[in-house]
Design an enzyme around this catalytic site. Structure first.
Site, PDB file in Angstrom:
ATOM      1  CG  ASN A   1     -98.789  30.357  88.855  1.00 29.66           C
ATOM      2  OD1 ASN A   1     -99.069  29.501  89.683  1.00 29.66           O
ATOM      3  ND2 ASN A   1     -99.640  31.314  88.542  1.00 29.66           N
ATOM      4  CG  ASP A   2     -98.590  26.421  85.764  1.00 32.47           C
ATOM      5  OD1 ASP A   2     -99.534  26.570  86.556  1.00 32.47           O
ATOM      6  OD2 ASP A   2     -98.637  26.785  84.574  1.00 32.47           O
TER       7      ASP A   2
END
Length: 464
Positions: free
Chosen positions: A393-394
């Site tokens: 994700n990040d």
């Protein structure tokens, strides 16, 4: 055993530990590195036993507890899944710290047994060494326990902060220095116990404000702490092997912490003083459901992959949670049969510990020459047909390059949005550990695959 022979054997074990670290620097030589480490530790333990000379009845108890502890450790290591490796590492760090505390307590209560003087009249250098070893060991123990609880999900992974937290931590650290000074002056047992208690407390307070996104740094940092604690106690015990081992672990852990911080474009002190998500992040949080999102299924994903010439896999913690590494390997094997080029892109802080994704892919027997670090593969995304993001994700969020107000701004990320098509496997649109929305979800070339990572990967393989 003579002192000269012991020194030579300790030196040999130290060389083996250095070779172990060298071997662990590459997946291809990691098994050999582990073997060197095991042999070095066996030599160190045997020499330590033989150096004592007179085997009393107490050694029977030492051997009994050694057998019990070794059996428990072997059982846990055999049964633990690779997905739980971060928790296991944190647990082991805590035990190293606690061992250092126990040795320091033993040396303080009965210094004569360690040739350090007598109670109330301990040699100054030895007292400083055991005070530092006990303090660092206590910080390592309580900090590792909190890291374990966060990684295990028993405790919230979100940062826990309160007003005046940094000031309190600074005051406690200053107090530890003052207590160490007065302990050396008075050799008071009360001051020694207070020093240990405050060290346990500061370890707890240092880790609770650190969020899940910073866990890779925390793991490597605690690794470093445990090494320095062992080295400090090594000086107290005048044990060469312990000093060498502790110094190696401490320095390598510190270097790894630096590498992890560099991978997130953050300073070490920034991580310690407040983790990702320590402040409320609402950017995109309220209206993300209103933004257009294209979602698809396994058949859509299989169609895109089948017609691609090159696919880049981007694994993340979601893959680890779903234990999808073996299913992913099967999918990749199917793609290769269709003459599709496949490679893996690994971000240095993907997962919950340094090298987490590499370990999981190695467990699934993914060839090492197909796995690339961020710097090696980032330019390839622009020429790839499909990026298959599975649980990351990040580390794929374009906001890191575009929004100066974002907490991850400046963090090097994988340029997956440059691919012709992005397949993003995720259960929902929830943010990552940094607590911010991922703009990649809403890109025109992104197709969201909302499902469990393992099941979705298996379904794609069937459709292929």
């Amino acid at each position: 055993m003579s002192a000269n022979i012991s020194a030579i054997l300790y030196l040999i074990s130290g060389v083996l530990f250095i070779l172990a670290l060298r071997g662990l620097s590459s997946p291809e030589t990691s098994r050999q590195g582990n073997l060197f480490g095991i042999i070095g530790m066996v030599i160190a333990v045997v020499v330590t036993f033989l150096s004592v000379g007179n085997f009393t009845a107490g050694f029977i108890y030492v051997l009994i507890f050694l057998a019990i502890g070794g059996s428990i450790g072997a059982f846990i290591a055999y049964r633990i899944p690779m997905t739980a490796m971060p928790e296991l590492v944190a647990g082991f760090h805590s035990l190293v710290g606690l061992a250092a505390v126990f040795v320091a307590i033993s040396a303080f209560i009965n210094p004569a047994a360690f040739n350090l003087g007598t109670p109330g009249n301990i040699y100054l250098a030895s007292l400083i060494e055991m005070a530092i070893g006990a303090a660092v060991g206590a910080i390592t123990f309580s900090g590792s326990v909190i890291a374990f609880l966060k990684l295990q999900g028993i405790m919230s992974g979100a940062p826990i902060t309160f007003r005046g937290q940094h000031l309190l931590n600074a005051l406690l650290l200053i107090l530890i220095v003052i207590l160490t000074f007065y302990l050396c002056s008075t050799q008071s047992s009360n001051l020694f116990w207070v020093l240990i208690a405050i060290s346990f407390l500061i370890g707890f307070l240092i880790i609770i404000p650190i969020g899940g996104a910073d866990m890779p740094v925390v793991i490597s940092m605690l690794n470093s702490y445990s090494g320095w604690a062992a080295a400090g106690i090594g000086f107290t015990l005048e044990n060469t092997a312990l000093i060498i081992t502790g110094a190696l672990v401490g320095s390598s852990g510190a270097i790894l912490s630096y590498i992890m911080c560099k991978g997130m474009n953050r300073s070490f002190f920034n991580v310690i003083l407040g983790g990702f998500g320590a402040t409320e992040q609402t950017s995109g949080g309220e209206n993300k459901e209103q933004r257009p999102v294209k979602s698809g299924n396994a058949d859509d994903a299989a169609f895109l992959m089948k017609n691609a010439s090159s696919v880049i896999i981007v694994p993340g913690y979601g893959m680890a949670v779903a234990q999808a590494q073996h299913a992913l390997r099967e999918m990749v094997d199917t793609l290769k049969k269709n003459d599709i080029k496949v490679s893996y892109a690994i971000h240095p802080v993907a997962g919950r510990m340094p090298g987490h994704m590499n370990v999981l892919l190695a467990e699934a027997n993914v060839p090492y020459d197909e796995v690339f670090e961020l710097e090696e593969i980032n330019n390839d995304f622009a020429n790839a047909d499909v990026a298959f993001v599975i649980g990351a994700n990040d580390v794929t969020n374009p906001v890191a390059k575009t929004d100066p107000q974002s907490p991850i701004y400046g963090m090097p990320v994988l340029d997956v949005e440059k691919c012709k098509s992005v397949l993003f496997v995720k259960r929902s649109l929830s943010p990552g550990y940094a607590g911010i929305d991922n703009d990649l979800f809403y890109k025109e070339n992104t197709l969201m695959l909302f499902a469990d990572a393992k099941k979705m990967t298996e379904d794609i393989t069937k459709n292929l």
